[in-house]
Write a protein that holds these residues in place. Structure first.
Motif, short mmCIF file in Angstrom:
data_model
loop_
_atom_site.label_atom_id
_atom_site.label_comp_id
_atom_site.label_asym_id
_atom_site.label_seq_id
_atom_site.Cartn_x
_atom_site.Cartn_y
_atom_site.Cartn_z
N VAL A 88 0.85 -1.21 0.00
CA VAL A 88 0.00 0.00 0.00
C VAL A 88 0.87 1.25 0.00
O VAL A 88 0.46 2.30 -0.48
CB VAL A 88 -0.98 0.12 1.19
CG1 VAL A 88 -2.10 -0.87 1.09
CG2 VAL A 88 -0.28 0.05 2.52
N CYS A 89 2.08 1.14 0.52
CA CYS A 89 2.95 2.30 0.56
C CYS A 89 3.36 2.77 -0.84
O CYS A 89 3.72 3.92 -1.02
CB CYS A 89 4.18 2.01 1.40
SG CYS A 89 3.78 1.91 3.15
N PHE B 171 6.82 1.99 4.97
CA PHE B 171 7.73 3.08 4.62
C PHE B 171 9.04 2.84 5.37
O PHE B 171 9.53 3.68 6.10
CB PHE B 171 7.13 4.43 4.99
CG PHE B 171 5.89 4.77 4.20
CD1 PHE B 171 5.98 4.98 2.83
CD2 PHE B 171 4.66 4.85 4.81
CE1 PHE B 171 4.84 5.28 2.09
CE2 PHE B 171 3.52 5.15 4.07
CZ PHE B 171 3.62 5.36 2.71
N SER C 296 2.28 8.84 -1.30
CA SER C 296 0.99 9.52 -1.23
C SER C 296 0.78 9.99 0.19
O SER C 296 1.23 9.35 1.14
CB SER C 296 -0.15 8.57 -1.58
OG SER C 296 0.07 7.99 -2.83
N HIS D 263 1.29 2.86 -3.39
CA HIS D 263 0.11 3.37 -4.12
C HIS D 263 0.30 4.83 -4.50
O HIS D 263 0.80 5.63 -3.71
CB HIS D 263 -1.14 3.29 -3.24
CG HIS D 263 -1.69 1.92 -3.10
ND1 HIS D 263 -2.72 1.61 -2.26
CD2 HIS D 263 -1.33 0.76 -3.69
CE1 HIS D 263 -2.98 0.32 -2.34
NE2 HIS D 263 -2.15 -0.22 -3.21
N TYR E 235 -6.40 12.65 -0.94
CA TYR E 235 -5.05 12.14 -1.11
C TYR E 235 -4.33 12.98 -2.17
O TYR E 235 -4.94 13.47 -3.12
CB TYR E 235 -5.06 10.69 -1.58
CG TYR E 235 -5.48 9.71 -0.52
CD1 TYR E 235 -4.54 9.17 0.36
CD2 TYR E 235 -6.81 9.32 -0.38
CE1 TYR E 235 -4.91 8.27 1.35
CE2 TYR E 235 -7.19 8.42 0.61
CZ TYR E 235 -6.24 7.89 1.46
OH TYR E 235 -6.61 7.01 2.44
N ASN F 4 -1.97 7.73 -4.90
CA ASN F 4 -3.35 8.08 -4.59
C ASN F 4 -3.58 9.57 -4.82
O ASN F 4 -2.75 10.38 -4.39
CB ASN F 4 -3.64 7.82 -3.11
CG ASN F 4 -3.83 6.34 -2.79
OD1 ASN F 4 -3.94 5.52 -3.69
ND2 ASN F 4 -3.89 6.02 -1.51
C1 LIG Z 1 -4.21 4.81 -0.94
O1 LIG Z 1 -5.62 4.81 -0.78
C2 LIG Z 1 -6.17 3.66 -0.19
C3 LIG Z 1 -7.67 3.87 -0.11
O2 LIG Z 1 -8.17 4.23 -1.35
C4 LIG Z 1 -5.59 3.42 1.20
O3 LIG Z 1 -6.06 2.21 1.71
C5 LIG Z 1 -4.07 3.37 1.12
O4 LIG Z 1 -3.53 3.28 2.42
C6 LIG Z 1 -3.58 4.63 0.45
N1 LIG Z 1 -2.12 4.57 0.33
C7 LIG Z 1 -1.35 5.55 0.80
C8 LIG Z 1 0.11 5.33 0.63
O5 LIG Z 1 -1.77 6.56 1.31
#
Ligand SMILES: *[C@@H]1O[C@H](CO)[C@@H](O)[C@H](O)[C@H]1NC(C)=O
Ligand SMILES: *[C@@H]1O[C@H](CO)[C@@H](O)[C@H](O)[C@H]1NC(C)=O
Ligand SMILES: *[C@@H]1O[C@H](CO)[C@@H](O)[C@H](O)[C@H]1NC(C)=O
Length: 375
Positions: free
Chosen positions: A273-274, A338, A305, A276, A296, A278
């Motif tokens: 997820v890190c 991170f 993000s 992503h 975001y 967003n």
């Molecule tokens: C990106 O967005 C999703 C929700 O849409 C969230 O779960 C995720 O943690 C976010 N990633 C970051 C790095 O903020």
């Protein structure tokens, strides 16, 4: 009879009119307002919003605070540093977007940034103020060299004074301007063969580091912000909002990639997820903001993000606005991704940095050095 029918019809017409007006009042007018708002935000050629997108018509405040060391002698004898926050140094940040390509629903561009010191907002601080700080490139180069080329450390040891010149100290006193923009020079041309070899290696390390510039004479220049002034951003591809205004400015890719690649992905595969990407580039947000939901945006200085949460209602030059901000959750590392476990000395047990510190090794340094070096 006739009179009764007449009045029933009048009532009916009246009812229709009332219904009509309330529909106009409650449905149509908001819809008009909504349509007007939508038509004023989606990115269509030859519109004011497109001009505003290309040249942001007001400067942002870019505020820098620096932590100086007030007891350098004690630190050099192994003592605990006493840090002292200096600033603000306020720069007016002018931003433009250079549009490269427009398709039905997307737009590609690069961002350019220009910083101008504001002596009034910074008062009484001046760019010429001298600050005693950690010598960032000195520690960064030694740390990277130690990780990647441990056998060359003795060589670097012999060449230190030629490599770092007048900055050959772990703690240095320099002006805010030198630190942020005009830079610290390293590897100035020298006749020492050892320094030549060491600098050749450092140039290799610097080639991928964003904040070390290789100068025409082969010397290196480190500064915290100058590369932002000198170089355009990577290429952004974002939605224009033409399909759905909620998507205006939403990033599809940055630097031709749909994800960041600075953070480790799970060993079992898949995307952390890190990594992503967003939201938007932080200079544009979709209309009809819902304060119960996070916004975001990406911040390319930290390669990630950032989640912004609603804070309060406020105003900007008389226009009511909603303030969203990033706070402690930005640095809590609770996602535990991170984290690189490269930077040492301030780690938690899980290899992440302590809460409040941010890992920048792969972000400002080189990916290649980060991963292949570790492998
Ligand atoms: C990106 O967005 C999703 C929700 O849409 C969230 O779960 C995720 O943690 C976010 N990633 C970051 C790095 O903020
Ligand atoms: C910049 O800071 C000044 C002083 O705090 C403030 O008056 C001004 O509104 C700020 N500008 C922006 C764009 O935030
Ligand atoms: C972090 O690195 C150290 C030293 O290389 C190692 O001992 C430790 O197990 C690592 N921690 C994690 C969580 O990977």
């Amino acid at each position: 009879m006739c009179g009764i029918v007449g009045s029933v019809i009048t009532v009916a017409v009246g009812a229709v009119l009332v219904l009509g007006t309330s529909l106009i009042g409650y449905v149509w007018v908001p819809k008009i307002v909504k349509d007007v708002i939508v038509s004023e935000v989606v990115l269509v050629d030859n519109t004011v919003q497109m001009d505003r997108f290309e040249v942001i018509p007001f400067a942002m405040n870019f505020t820098v605070r620096i932590f100086g060391i007030s007891n350098p002698d004690v630190v050099m004898r192994g003592g605990v540093p006493v840090m002292d926050e200096v600033g603000p140094y306020v720069y007016r940040l002018y931003q433009t977007r250079e549009v490269l390509e427009v398709t039905d629903h997307t737009i590609k561009y690069r961002r350019h940034e220009h910083f101008k010191f504001d002596p009034v907002l910074s008062y009484p601080n001046k760019e010429e103020d001298l600050i005693t700080i950690i010598n960032v490139p000195y520690h960064a180069i030694i740390q990277v060299a130690e990780r990647l080329y441990p056998r060359l450390m003795s060589l670097l040891n012999l060449a230190m004074s030629d490599v770092f010149g007048k900055y050959n100290e772990p703690i240095i006193t320099i002006s805010a301007k030198e630190l942020l923009f005009s830079g610290i020079s390293l590897c100035l041309p020298s006749s020492s063969i050892v320094a030549g070899v060491a600098c050749e290696i450092i140039r290799g390390i610097a080639a991928d580091a964003r904040n070390i510039e290789i100068m025409p004479d082969g010397s290196l220049l480190f500064s915290v912000l100058d590369y932002k002034e000198q170089l355009p951003s990577e290429e952004y591809e974002v939605m224009r909002g033409t399909d759905d205004p909620a998507n205006v400015g939403r990033i599809l890719s940055y630097g031709e990639s749909r994800y960041f690649s600075q953070w480790p992905n799970p060993p079992q595969g898949g995307m952390s997820v890190c990594n992503h990407i967003n939201g938007t580039d932080s200079g544009i947000f979709a209309p009809f903001v819902d304060t119960t939901k996070s916004l975001y945006a990406i911040n390319t200085d930290i390669c990630r993000s950032v989640e912004l949460r609603y804070e309060l209602d406020t105003e900007y030059e008389g226009i009511p606005t909603k303030r969203f901000a990033a706070n402690e959750w930005l640095l809590d590392n609770n996602e535990q991704c991170f984290c690189l476990n490269y930077t040492t000395g301030l780690n938690r047990d899980d290899g992440c940095l302590l809460e409040g510190a941010m890992e920048l090794y792969t972000c400002v340094g080189s990916m290649e050095a980060g991963y292949s070096g570790a492998a």
